[in-house]
Scaffold this motif. Structure first.
Motif, mmCIF file in Angstrom:
data_model
loop_
_atom_site.group_PDB
_atom_site.id
_atom_site.type_symbol
_atom_site.label_atom_id
_atom_site.label_comp_id
_atom_site.label_asym_id
_atom_site.label_seq_id
_atom_site.Cartn_x
_atom_site.Cartn_y
_atom_site.Cartn_z
ATOM 1 N N LYS A 9 -85.165 -78.111 -19.141
ATOM 2 C CA LYS A 9 -84.802 -78.758 -20.595
ATOM 3 C C LYS A 9 -85.523 -78.725 -22.013
ATOM 4 O O LYS A 9 -87.072 -79.163 -22.045
ATOM 5 N N GLY A 10 -85.746 -78.053 -22.560
ATOM 6 C CA GLY A 10 -86.555 -78.596 -24.037
ATOM 7 C C GLY A 10 -86.601 -77.438 -24.456
ATOM 8 O O GLY A 10 -88.162 -76.858 -24.782
ATOM 9 N N ARG A 11 -86.586 -75.938 -23.702
ATOM 10 C CA ARG A 11 -87.348 -74.478 -24.652
ATOM 11 C C ARG A 11 -86.923 -74.846 -26.575
ATOM 12 O O ARG A 11 -87.798 -74.227 -26.714
ATOM 13 N N ARG A 377 -79.572 -86.348 -22.933
ATOM 14 C CA ARG A 377 -80.972 -85.094 -22.392
ATOM 15 C C ARG A 377 -81.311 -85.968 -21.023
ATOM 16 O O ARG A 377 -80.995 -84.415 -19.849
ATOM 17 N N ALA A 378 -81.232 -86.877 -20.760
ATOM 18 C CA ALA A 378 -82.349 -87.291 -19.654
ATOM 19 C C ALA A 378 -81.261 -86.913 -18.596
ATOM 20 O O ALA A 378 -81.407 -86.935 -17.317
ATOM 21 N N ARG A 379 -80.227 -87.533 -18.773
ATOM 22 C CA ARG A 379 -78.606 -88.455 -17.837
ATOM 23 C C ARG A 379 -78.768 -86.416 -17.365
ATOM 24 O O ARG A 379 -77.960 -86.536 -16.148
ATOM 25 N N PHE A 380 -78.807 -85.440 -18.590
ATOM 26 C CA PHE A 380 -78.183 -84.283 -18.131
ATOM 27 C C PHE A 380 -79.180 -83.667 -16.599
ATOM 28 O O PHE A 380 -78.318 -82.615 -16.409
ATOM 29 N N GLY A 399 -81.120 -84.195 -31.297
ATOM 30 C CA GLY A 399 -81.143 -85.644 -31.830
ATOM 31 C C GLY A 399 -79.739 -85.446 -30.610
ATOM 32 O O GLY A 399 -79.378 -85.168 -29.323
ATOM 33 N N ALA A 400 -78.253 -86.176 -31.293
ATOM 34 C CA ALA A 400 -77.530 -86.129 -30.229
ATOM 35 C C ALA A 400 -76.545 -84.769 -30.803
ATOM 36 O O ALA A 400 -74.740 -84.698 -30.245
#
Length: 481
Positions: A9-11, A377-380, A399-400
C-alpha cells in the motif's frame, strides 16, 4: 514490506496538499441533461462492432492499436456507449485526457461558441485572443516565482520536441538526459527519449544522437534515489559532458512506465544539479497535469519549479492541444518564426482549454482528485487482500493517478502480465474500460474522470473486483487442469 496477506500500500508518496474538504462534483439539472445527452437505445448505429472491426483491419495501419474491440457511439462524463448500445464506465479517460469528463457542458459550449466565430486562421498568419488568453492562464498556473511565457502546439510529442528545441537554443548545447521507463512520445526524437522498446521503439531506429539515459529509482530493482544521482554523475564523467547538456527531462509520475511517482528528493537533487551545471530541467506533465494528482502540475508535490513544462491531454477536456510553459528568458531564445505550426493553438481547442481549466477550478477538482485517490487506494487494498491475496503487490500513485500492480507471488514479485491482461479483458466484458501499463505490462492504471460521481466510481470498482475474481478463477482452473 506489507504482510503476505495484504497488498502493498504506499511504497510511493501519498497524495499531498489535500484540502480536507469535500470537493464539488459535476451536477446538472434534468433540463440540462436532456439538452446535452443523446438518448440511449439498444441499437444506435447501423454498423456492428464486428463489421467496423473488419473495416478497420482493411483500412487502418496495423501499427495503430486499440485496447478495446468496441467502437464508441457517444459518451457522457464517465460513461460511454458503443455502436451496439452497450454501456461502459470509462476508467481510461482517453489515456488521461478527460479529467473533466466526456462532453463537459461548459467545454462543449465554449468550443461551439468559438466555432460560430471562426475555426482556423493559423496563429502565425492572423493571431487571435483565445491563444493569448490561454497562454496567460498557463503562465499564471505554472509553478515558479519568475516571468513565464507559453507556446501552444497540437500534440504531446510536439510539445516535447519543442521543449528540447527551446532548451538547445537557450543553452547552445545539444545533449538531453532522460530516465529509464520514461515515455515522451512517438516521433523519432521523442522515441529517443522514451525508455521502453516494445512496442514504441521496435524496428524504427536509429534515433537522434546526444540523448542519454539514467536509471529511474525502483524498489523492485533495488535502485535508490542515491543510485540514480550517482549514475547521473557518472554519466557526466563517461559520456555526457555536462557543459554540452541542454536539459534533463522527467515525468513527475511515469505514465506508460507504470505510474511510479518521482520521489521528491530526486526532483530536488536534479534541480540542484541543473543549477550547478547550467542545465534546464523539463517536467513532462502531459499525462500527470491538470489536476490528476491533486495539484495543477504533479511536480508541485516536490516543491521544485522546473524551467520548462510540457502539457497536453486533459488541458482541453478532449480537444487536441498541447504546449510548453517556461521561463520567459528561455522561451524567448528562439527567433521569430522559429516556433509554431499550422494548427498549433487551434482557436476552438484554446476556447475548450480555457473552459476546462475554469471547470477544474470552479468544481474543486483538485481536492476531488485527492479524495478520490484516497478512497480508491483503500478500496484496492481491501480488494487485493480479499480477492487476490499475494497477487496485488503494489498500489501506487498520487491523488487519482493510481495504478495497481499484479505479480505471481509476493516472494519473488514476478510480474504477472497474463493476470493483468485477463483483468482488463474481464472488466471490458462487464462494462468497464481499463488500460494496462508498466515496463512488464503488469499494472492497471486508473484515469477515471475527476467529475465522475461516487456512484459511478463505486460501480466501476465493483466491476473491477468481479473482473479480478474471474481472472483469478481462470488462472486457478488453468493450473489445476
Amino acid at each position: 514490506m506489507t504482510t503476505a496477506t495484504e497488498p502493498r500500500k504506499g511504497r510511493s508518496r501519498s497524495a499531498a496538499k489535500s484540502s480536507g474538504s469535500t470537493a464539488k462534483t459535476r451536477t446538472r439539472t434534468a433540463t440540462e441533461k436532456a439538452k446535452s445527452a443523446p438518448s440511449v437505445t439498444a441499437q444506435t448505429s447501423s454498423a456492428s462492432n464486428a463489421a467496423l472491426l473488419a473495416r478497420r483491419e482493411a483500412a487502418v495501419a496495423r501499427g495503430v492499436a486499440s485496447a478495446a474491440p468496441v467502437f464508441a457511439d457517444r459518451a457522457e462524463n464517465a460513461e460511454l456507449w458503443d455502436v451496439e448500445g452497450n454501456r461502459f464506465i470509462d476508467f481510461a479517460g482517453g489515456i488521461a485526457v478527460l479529467n473533466t469528463g466526456h462532453r463537459h457542458p461548459d467545454v462543449i459550449a465554449a468550443a461551439k461558441a468559438q466555432e460560430d466565430r471562426f475555426t482556423h486562421t493559423s496563429f502565425q498568419v492572423v493571431p487571435y485572443e483565445p491563444y493569448v488568453a490561454l497562454a496567460e492562464k498557463l503562465n499564471a498556473l505554472a509553478p515558479g516565482d519568475f516571468p513565464k511565457k507559453s507556446l501552444l502546439v497540437t500534440t504531446g510529442a510536439e510539445a516535447v520536441e519543442n521543449a528540447v528545441k527551446i532548451a538547445r537554443a537557450a543553452t547552445g548545447r545539444p545533449g538531453v538526459i532522460a530516465f529509464t521507463a520514461g515515455y515522451h512520445g512517438r516521433t523519432l526524437l521523442t522515441l529517443g527519449l522514451t525508455g521502453k522498446v516494445s512496442p514504441y521503439k521496435r524496428d524504427v531506429g536509429p534515433f537522434p544522437t546526444d540523448l542519454y539515459r539514467v536509471p529511474f529509482p525502483s524498489q523492485r530493482d533495488n535502485i535508490t534515489v542515491a543510485d540514480s544521482i550517482r549514475a547521473l554523475e557518472t554519466l557526466f564523467l563517461t559520456d555526457a559532458q555536462p557543459d554540452r547538456v541542454a536539459a534533463i527531462i522527467l515525468e513527475p509520475v511515469l505514465g506508460e512506465g507504470g505510474y511510479h511517482p518521482v520521489p521528491a528528493e530526486l526532483f530536488q537533487a536534479l534541480r540542484a544539479i541543473c543549477d550547478r551545471e547550467g542545465i534546464l530541467l523539463i517536467s513532462d506533465e502531459i499525462q500527470a497535469g491538470f489536476g490528476r494528482t491533486g495539484t495543477w502540475f504533479a511536480v508541485e508535490h516536490s516543491g521544485v519549479a522546473p524551467d520548462l513544462i510540457t502539457v497536453a491531454k486533459s488541458m482541453a477536456g478532449g480537444y487536441p492541444i498541447a504546449g510548453v510553459i517556461g521561463r520567459a528568458d528561455v522561451m524567448d531564445a528562439m527567433a521569430p518564426g522559429g516556433l509554431g505550426g499550422t494548427y498549433g493553438g487551434n482557436p476552438v481547442a484554446c476556447a475548450a482549454a480555457l473552459a476546462a481549466i475554469e471547470a477544474i477550478e470552479s468544481e474543486g477538482l483538485l481536492a476531488r482528485s485527492t479524495a478520490m485517490g484516497e478512497a480508491m487506494r483503500a478500496r484496492f487494498a481491501d480488494m487485493g487482500a480479499r480477492v487476490a491475496p499475494y497477487r496485488m503487490w503494489d498500489i501506487r500513485g498520487i491523488g487519482a493517478m493510481l495504478a495497481v500492480e499484479f505479480v505471481t507471488d509476493f516472494e519473488t514479485a514476478t510480474p504477472d502480465a497474463a493476470l493483468t491482461k485477463a483483468v482488463v479483458a474481464h472488466a471490458l466484458k462487464r462494462g468497464l474500460i481499463l488500460l494496462a501499463c508498466g515496463m512488464h505490462g503488469n499494472a492497471v492504471r486508473i484515469m477515471v474522470p475527476l467529475t465522475a460521481s461516487d456512484a459511478i466510481i463505486d460501480e466501476g470498482m465493483a466491476i473491477f473486483e468481479a473482473a479480478l475474481a474471474a481472472a483469478m478463477a481462470d488462472q486457478a482452473a488453468a493450473h489445476s487442469a
